[in-house]
Design a protein around this motif. Structure first.
Motif, PDB file in Angstrom:
ATOM      1  N   ASP A 136      42.887   6.747  -5.100  1.00 46.71           N
ATOM      2  CA  ASP A 136      44.040   6.712  -6.015  1.00 46.71           C
ATOM      3  C   ASP A 136      43.963   5.557  -7.002  1.00 46.71           C
ATOM      4  OD1 ASP A 136      44.312   4.782  -4.151  1.00 46.71           O
ATOM      5  OD2 ASP A 136      46.408   5.166  -3.663  1.00 46.71           O
ATOM      6  N   ALA A 137      42.757   5.087  -7.327  1.00 43.45           N
ATOM      7  CA  ALA A 137      42.631   4.003  -8.300  1.00 43.45           C
ATOM      8  C   ALA A 137      43.018   4.511  -9.687  1.00 43.45           C
ATOM      9  CB  ALA A 137      41.200   3.473  -8.312  1.00 43.45           C
ATOM     10  N   ASP A 138      43.713   3.685 -10.444  1.00 38.28           N
ATOM     11  CA  ASP A 138      44.183   4.057 -11.773  1.00 38.28           C
ATOM     12  C   ASP A 138      43.359   3.308 -12.821  1.00 38.28           C
ATOM     13  OD1 ASP A 138      45.504   4.929 -13.972  1.00 38.28           O
ATOM     14  OD2 ASP A 138      47.385   3.869 -13.576  1.00 38.28           O
ATOM     15  N   TRP A 139      42.422   4.020 -13.428  1.00 42.44           N
ATOM     16  CA  TRP A 139      41.601   3.444 -14.485  1.00 42.44           C
ATOM     17  C   TRP A 139      41.908   4.115 -15.830  1.00 42.44           C
ATOM     18  CZ3 TRP A 139      35.965   2.879 -12.204  1.00 42.44           C
ATOM     19  CH2 TRP A 139      36.031   2.103 -11.042  1.00 42.44           C
ATOM     20  N   THR A 140      43.109   4.610 -15.986  1.00 37.33           N
ATOM     21  CA  THR A 140      43.463   5.363 -17.186  1.00 37.33           C
ATOM     22  C   THR A 140      43.317   4.534 -18.444  1.00 37.33           C
ATOM     23  OG1 THR A 140      45.050   6.634 -15.865  1.00 37.33           O
ATOM     24  CG2 THR A 140      45.242   6.766 -18.263  1.00 37.33           C
ATOM     25  N   GLU A 141      43.798   3.311 -18.406  1.00 39.31           N
ATOM     26  CA  GLU A 141      43.729   2.456 -19.591  1.00 39.31           C
ATOM     27  C   GLU A 141      42.287   2.162 -19.975  1.00 39.31           C
ATOM     28  OE1 GLU A 141      45.392  -1.908 -21.101  1.00 39.31           O
ATOM     29  OE2 GLU A 141      46.092  -1.035 -19.211  1.00 39.31           O
ATOM     30  N   ALA A 142      41.448   1.900 -18.979  1.00 37.14           N
ATOM     31  CA  ALA A 142      40.039   1.645 -19.276  1.00 37.14           C
ATOM     32  C   ALA A 142      39.368   2.887 -19.851  1.00 37.14           C
ATOM     33  CB  ALA A 142      39.324   1.187 -18.013  1.00 37.14           C
ATOM     34  N   ALA A 143      39.722   4.060 -19.344  1.00 40.73           N
ATOM     35  CA  ALA A 143      39.126   5.295 -19.854  1.00 40.73           C
ATOM     36  C   ALA A 143      39.555   5.560 -21.293  1.00 40.73           C
ATOM     37  CB  ALA A 143      39.501   6.464 -18.962  1.00 40.73           C
ATOM     38  N   SER A 144      40.816   5.263 -21.609  1.00 41.63           N
ATOM     39  CA  SER A 144      41.299   5.507 -22.969  1.00 41.63           C
ATOM     40  C   SER A 144      40.620   4.601 -23.990  1.00 41.63           C
ATOM     41  CB  SER A 144      42.810   5.305 -23.022  1.00 41.63           C
ATOM     42  OG  SER A 144      43.139   3.957 -22.695  1.00 41.63           O
ATOM     43  N   ALA A 145      40.096   3.462 -23.551  1.00 41.20           N
ATOM     44  CA  ALA A 145      39.423   2.535 -24.459  1.00 41.20           C
ATOM     45  C   ALA A 145      37.929   2.798 -24.554  1.00 41.20           C
ATOM     46  CB  ALA A 145      39.667   1.099 -24.003  1.00 41.20           C
ATOM     47  N   ALA A 146      37.424   3.838 -23.889  1.00 40.13           N
ATOM     48  CA  ALA A 146      35.992   4.124 -23.896  1.00 40.13           C
ATOM     49  C   ALA A 146      35.532   4.537 -25.283  1.00 40.13           C
ATOM     50  CB  ALA A 146      35.665   5.212 -22.878  1.00 40.13           C
ATOM     51  N   SER A 147      34.240   4.321 -25.535  1.00 37.25           N
ATOM     52  CA  SER A 147      33.690   4.563 -26.866  1.00 37.25           C
ATOM     53  C   SER A 147      33.420   6.027 -27.164  1.00 37.25           C
ATOM     54  CB  SER A 147      32.386   3.773 -27.024  1.00 37.25           C
ATOM     55  OG  SER A 147      31.461   4.131 -26.003  1.00 37.25           O
ATOM     56  N   SER A 148      33.392   6.891 -26.154  1.00 41.01           N
ATOM     57  CA  SER A 148      33.107   8.312 -26.367  1.00 41.01           C
ATOM     58  C   SER A 148      33.838   9.136 -25.318  1.00 41.01           C
ATOM     59  CB  SER A 148      31.605   8.581 -26.279  1.00 41.01           C
ATOM     60  OG  SER A 148      31.138   8.390 -24.954  1.00 41.01           O
ATOM     61  N   PRO A 149      34.077  10.415 -25.601  1.00 40.88           N
ATOM     62  CA  PRO A 149      34.735  11.279 -24.599  1.00 40.88           C
ATOM     63  C   PRO A 149      33.948  11.374 -23.303  1.00 40.88           C
ATOM     64  CG  PRO A 149      34.794  12.313 -26.761  1.00 40.88           C
ATOM     65  CD  PRO A 149      33.905  11.113 -26.891  1.00 40.88           C
ATOM     66  N   SER A 150      32.614  11.403 -23.395  1.00 39.89           N
ATOM     67  CA  SER A 150      31.809  11.498 -22.176  1.00 39.89           C
ATOM     68  C   SER A 150      31.945  10.239 -21.335  1.00 39.89           C
ATOM     69  CB  SER A 150      30.339  11.722 -22.533  1.00 39.89           C
ATOM     70  OG  SER A 150      30.153  12.991 -23.133  1.00 39.89           O
ATOM     71  N   ALA A 151      31.994   9.074 -21.981  1.00 45.38           N
ATOM     72  CA  ALA A 151      32.182   7.826 -21.239  1.00 45.38           C
ATOM     73  C   ALA A 151      33.551   7.787 -20.593  1.00 45.38           C
ATOM     74  CB  ALA A 151      31.996   6.633 -22.172  1.00 45.38           C
ATOM     75  N   ALA A 152      34.574   8.266 -21.292  1.00 45.35           N
ATOM     76  CA  ALA A 152      35.915   8.301 -20.718  1.00 45.35           C
ATOM     77  C   ALA A 152      35.977   9.231 -19.507  1.00 45.35           C
ATOM     78  CB  ALA A 152      36.919   8.756 -21.778  1.00 45.35           C
ATOM     79  N   GLU A 153      35.299  10.378 -19.601  1.00 43.62           N
ATOM     80  CA  GLU A 153      35.274  11.305 -18.462  1.00 43.62           C
ATOM     81  C   GLU A 153      34.577  10.673 -17.266  1.00 43.62           C
ATOM     82  OE1 GLU A 153      33.588  15.769 -17.302  1.00 43.62           O
ATOM     83  OE2 GLU A 153      33.192  14.899 -19.281  1.00 43.62           O
ATOM     84  N   LEU A 154      33.507   9.949 -17.521  1.00 39.10           N
ATOM     85  CA  LEU A 154      32.782   9.298 -16.430  1.00 39.10           C
ATOM     86  C   LEU A 154      33.661   8.243 -15.766  1.00 39.10           C
ATOM     87  CD1 LEU A 154      30.160   8.821 -14.850  1.00 39.10           C
ATOM     88  CD2 LEU A 154      29.438   7.238 -16.650  1.00 39.10           C
ATOM     89  N   ILE A 155      34.383   7.462 -16.548  1.00 38.92           N
ATOM     90  CA  ILE A 155      35.241   6.420 -15.980  1.00 38.92           C
ATOM     91  C   ILE A 155      36.335   7.041 -15.128  1.00 38.92           C
ATOM     92  CG2 ILE A 155      36.893   4.606 -16.569  1.00 38.92           C
ATOM     93  CD1 ILE A 155      35.170   4.042 -19.055  1.00 38.92           C
ATOM     94  N   ARG A 156      36.968   8.098 -15.609  1.00 45.05           N
ATOM     95  CA  ARG A 156      38.034   8.747 -14.829  1.00 45.05           C
ATOM     96  C   ARG A 156      37.491   9.350 -13.538  1.00 45.05           C
ATOM     97  NH1 ARG A 156      39.671  10.488 -20.084  1.00 45.05           N
ATOM     98  NH2 ARG A 156      38.486  12.421 -19.785  1.00 45.05           N
ATOM     99  N   THR A 157      36.306   9.935 -13.602  1.00 38.29           N
ATOM    100  CA  THR A 157      35.735  10.567 -12.406  1.00 38.29           C
ATOM    101  C   THR A 157      35.377   9.520 -11.352  1.00 38.29           C
ATOM    102  OG1 THR A 157      34.832  12.329 -13.808  1.00 38.29           O
ATOM    103  CG2 THR A 157      33.950  12.126 -11.580  1.00 38.29           C
ATOM    104  N   VAL A 158      34.785   8.414 -11.783  1.00 39.21           N
ATOM    105  CA  VAL A 158      34.403   7.373 -10.841  1.00 39.21           C
ATOM    106  C   VAL A 158      35.620   6.726 -10.211  1.00 39.21           C
ATOM    107  CG1 VAL A 158      33.251   5.131 -10.649  1.00 39.21           C
ATOM    108  CG2 VAL A 158      32.213   6.957 -12.001  1.00 39.21           C
ATOM    109  N   ALA A 159      36.724   6.656 -10.943  1.00 35.00           N
ATOM    110  CA  ALA A 159      37.945   6.063 -10.396  1.00 35.00           C
ATOM    111  C   ALA A 159      38.468   6.835  -9.187  1.00 35.00           C
ATOM    112  CB  ALA A 159      39.027   6.000 -11.474  1.00 35.00           C
ATOM    113  N   ALA A 160      38.161   8.127  -9.123  1.00 33.96           N
ATOM    114  CA  ALA A 160      38.731   8.970  -8.066  1.00 33.96           C
ATOM    115  C   ALA A 160      37.720   9.372  -7.000  1.00 33.96           C
ATOM    116  CB  ALA A 160      39.332  10.237  -8.688  1.00 33.96           C
ATOM    117  N   HIS A 161      36.462   8.929  -7.108  1.00 37.54           N
ATOM    118  CA  HIS A 161      35.443   9.378  -6.156  1.00 37.54           C
ATOM    119  C   HIS A 161      34.499   8.235  -5.811  1.00 37.54           C
ATOM    120  CE1 HIS A 161      36.786  13.059  -8.258  1.00 37.54           C
ATOM    121  NE2 HIS A 161      36.616  13.641  -7.078  1.00 37.54           N
TER     122      HIS A 161
END
Length: 797
Positions: free
Chosen positions: A408-433
């Protein structure tokens, strides 16, 4: 007189491609010099891949190294490149000694007494520390397996607070302590990782690459006597004593076929040695011989990347070695513990614990299974225990990371600041797995870099690990912080990274492994074993490149088993080279527009012209037209042998770019070389000088000292490399050489890997006509037999 094969130069994953086939004789012939392969001494059991009875007629080709243990041709470099000699044809083969003096300076620090300094052990080199860690891992795995198989004492499997309470109850019951004593006991220590506090950096000075300790002199002398008695060269005494231990002489006398365990020795040589010692008692069906052959076949398979082999393949190979009853031979080898047998199928998943070896009688019963209609037959696999234990440990460790991670880690803010959509998706996925697989090309490496940066901004201990010094440089450049990137070997040995916590785990909260296809199963098991519960692990890489130098296909098995979420990058590789390589990845060899001469095709008629044009490109054309100096241009070819293999190309390039007599053990200052400190690890470097300590190399401004006795076996010229050796690294300009005799060694993965090594420029010296588009169009096949996918797909009990 036929010479014993001298093995292979480490750094490429399979046996030498131009070894001389030994003829059966009553005695093992003595070794000779020349252009024959030499014994690899990097700690892995290597043998001449052409010593399987297939005549070569003396023809040195680029694809001879792809012959398997039964004589069947492998799929070129896809089944691993041939390892080669250090000496280059055309160069002065007389190796001058580096020095007659030895530097015996002690390792004591500070003002310690002289006696204490004399007894201080020498610090381990990075390669030695890595091998020691591997041994420690195997011991832990074997201990854990023994505990799982043995009877479980009451409370023996408890840990943490439950174990403390049980101990307290038993202490009170036995009268050792009073019940009131526990009320005044201090509170238990806080969990190890309640807060992610950064671990202090531990800078270390570079250490020279020291030679491993050899066998005792008395053991070598006794072994030499037995070898001489059996007609084998006494030069094998050292390697035999190191491989078989201090009792090597007794072991060889009792079982002469144990000589097969020595690197560079083939069945023909071992049979000749056995005939000389045993006389009339020696026969093709001797159980000692068949056991040794089964183990040798599995070791040879591991050199090609397999962690197991189908039992039918082993039986067929034994039949080709004159074994009259291969089935009985396999059963005996299983009963003696030489190999393990596994049945990976529906019945096995229901009735047998995953990874548990079957009884020897099941080999015969499963040879021709009578399966119900519509159900696939059960595959019977044979494997060595070291790889079986590594795969089982890795599967257990990955499952542990998946289940122990905070979800249940919340990395939403870090994902929103990512440089690309793929990087944001990776950050969100790693936060939950706890375990995530990330795939993409060279441009997609920016996404793991963004993940590491985002995690560190959240206060987590995030780190990226790569397989080469060049990869470390590129990752550090992408994150902007050199502390975020380490090599995998440096991380495991402790020479790089944050170090380990009080429980021996690597002090990280998030670990990203880039170039994951280069990860072999034993290294992967060691890495996962070193990660604490709750650590997040990301495996990132390009699934289209060639696989690891060691056994296994970890990244491909994790992807195939769908053991974790997979994030596929949508960031394409830019430029004409990126467009060309992307098309190759889907089986298309397209013409691309290259207005800046980013891609150049140079047609040639034969291998001689290929060598000439390659030297011309590296020394003149690329520096003049592209602006990339020769020192930043890398040549990649299919194999080590042949008229346009790495040997011939290195000799020609040295003569043009850095001529010299080879006064430092065959090398001169300024020579481009590759150093191989451990099997499968290739470190590009430049020769600086030599002194009493050994050959001094410059590797990306880091000094490496290779001991004199290890120069011949672990250093070779490096202007030209194979694609396996070049995997995981990039250069400003690359020249890929495809001579006519290399057509059979081409595959889509090979072309994809070789063409993708250039950053700014790619020249293709093309002499294979239509073999290149055919190789690209051919779908990549499952080239390695492993069990990891089955273990990952098997639900935990």
């Amino acid at each position: 007189m036929t010479a014993l094969p001298r093995g292979e130069t480490p750094g490429s994953p399979a046996a030498d491609d131009d070894g001389v086939v030994a003829t059966p004789s009553a005695a093992v012939p003595a070794p000779s010099t020349g252009d024959e392969p030499h014994a690899a001494d990097e700690g892995s059991p290597t043998a001449d891949d052409t010593g399987d009875g297939a005549e070569t007629g003396g023809q040195d080709t680029a694809t001879d190294d792809d012959t398997d243990a039964s004589g069947a041709a492998e799929d070129g470099d896809e089944s691993r490149d041939a390892e080669e000699e250090t000496s280059e044809p055309g160069a002065d083969t007389t190796r001058a000694p580096l020095s007659e003096d030895e530097d015996e300076s002690g390792n004591a620090e500070g003002d310690a007494a002289e006696a204490e300094a004399d007894t201080t052990p020498a610090p381990l080199s990075e390669a030695e520390a890595e091998l020691a860690a591997q041994r420690e891992l195997r011991e832990r795995i074997e201990k854990r397996k023994a505990e799982k198989e043995g009877p479980i004492a009451a409370g023996a499997k408890l840990s943490g607070k439950a174990a403390d309470l049980l101990a307290a109850v038993r202490a009170v019951e036995s009268g050792e302590q009073s019940a009131t004593s526990f009320f005044d006991s201090p509170a238990p220590a806080a969990p190890r990782r309640t807060a992610p506090t950064p671990a202090p950096a531990r800078p270390r000075a570079p250490e020279p690459a020291r030679a491993p300790q050899g066998a005792p002199p008395e053991a070598v002398a006794a072994t030499a006597a037995v070898l001489t008695e059996g007609g084998a060269p006494a030069a094998l005494a050292g390697p035999a004593a190191e491989t078989l231990g201090a009792q090597a002489a007794e072991a060889l006398r009792a079982d002469p076929w144990q000589l097969l365990a020595v690197p560079g020795v083939g069945p023909e040589q071992a049979d000749g040695f056995a005939r000389a010692l045993l006389g009339a008692e020696c026969g093709p069906d001797d159980e000692r011989r068949t056991d040794a052959l089964v183990g040798w076949l599995l070791e040879r398979a591991a050199l090609r990347g397999h962690t197991a082999l189908d039992a039918s393949e082993v039986r067929a190979a034994l039949a080709e070695r004159s074994v009259t009853d291969p089935e009985a031979a396999v059963q005996h080898a299983v009963a003696e513990g030489v190999v393990l047998v596994f049945q990976d199928g529906p019945e096995d998943l229901e009735d047998q614990e995953p990874g548990a070896p079957a009884e020897s009688t099941e080999v015969a019963e499963a040879a021709e299974p009578a399966e119900p209609a519509g159900q696939e037959p059960v595959q019977v696999l044979l494997g060595l225990d070291r790889y079986a234990l590594a795969e089982e440990s890795l599967a257990d460790g990955l499952a542990r990371l998946v289940n122990a991670c905070e979800k249940d880690a919340d990395w939403t803010e870090a994902a929103s600041a990512a440089s690309s959509p793929s990087a944001a998706e990776l950050i969100r996925t790693v936060a939950a797995h706890g375990l995530v697989a990330h795939t993409g090309g060279e441009a997609a490496r920016a996404e793991p870099a963004a993940l590491i940066t985002a995690a560190r901004s959240l206060g987590l201990r995030a780190l990226g690990t790569v397989h080469s010094v060049d990869g470390r440089r590129r990752l550090a450049g992408a994150t902007g912080d050199p502390e975020t990137a380490v090599t995998l070997a440096g991380l495991l040995s402790g020479a790089q990274g944050p170090g380990r916590d009080e429980e021996g785990a690597i002090a990280v909260d998030l670990l990203v492994v880039l170039d994951a296809p280069q990860l072999d199963v034993e290294t992967a098991a060691m890495l996962v074993e070193s990660l604490a519960d709750g650590t997040r692990l990301v495996l990132s890489g390009d699934p289209g490149v060639l696989g690891s130098a060691g056994a296994g296909r970890v990244f491909a098995d994790v992807l195939a088993a769908r053991a974790c979420p997979q994030v596929v990058s949508r960031t394409p590789d830019p430029g004409p080279i990126g467009e060309l390589v992307s098309g190759i990845g889907i089986g298309e060899l397209n013409q691309v527009d290259a207005p800046g001469k980013e891609v150049v095709i140079v047609p040639v008629r034969d291998a001689g012209e290929a060598v000439h044009r390659t030297v011309q490109l590296v020394a003149d054309s690329v520096p003049r037209a592209i602006g990339v100096p020769s020192s930043d241009t890398q040549v990649i070819t299919v194999g080590h042998g042949g008229s346009a293999g790495t040997r011939a190309l290195n000799a020609a390039l040295k003569q043009r770019l850095n001529p010299g007599p080879g006064r430092f053990g065959g090398f001169d200052p300024g020579d481009r070389v590759v150093h191989v400190p451990a099997p499968g690890r290739v470190v590009p470097a430049v020769v600086v000088s030599a002194d009493a300590e050994g050959l001094r190399l410059d590797c990306a401004s880091t000094e490496i000292v290779v001991a004199q006795e290890r120069v011949e076996s672990s250093v070779r010229h490096g202007w030209a490399l194979s694609a396996h050796q070049a995997a995981g690294m990039r250069w400003p300009a690359v020249v890929v050489v495809l001579p006519g005799d290399a057509a059979q060694g081409l595959s889509r993965s090979w072309v994809y890997t070789a063409f993708g090594r250039g950053e700014r420029h790619l020249s293709v010296v093309h002499g294979v006509d239509q073999a290149l588009p055919r190789a690209v169009a051919q779908p990549p096949a499952q080239d390695r037999t492993t069990r990891l996918r089955t273990l990952l797909e098997t639900p935990a009990r």
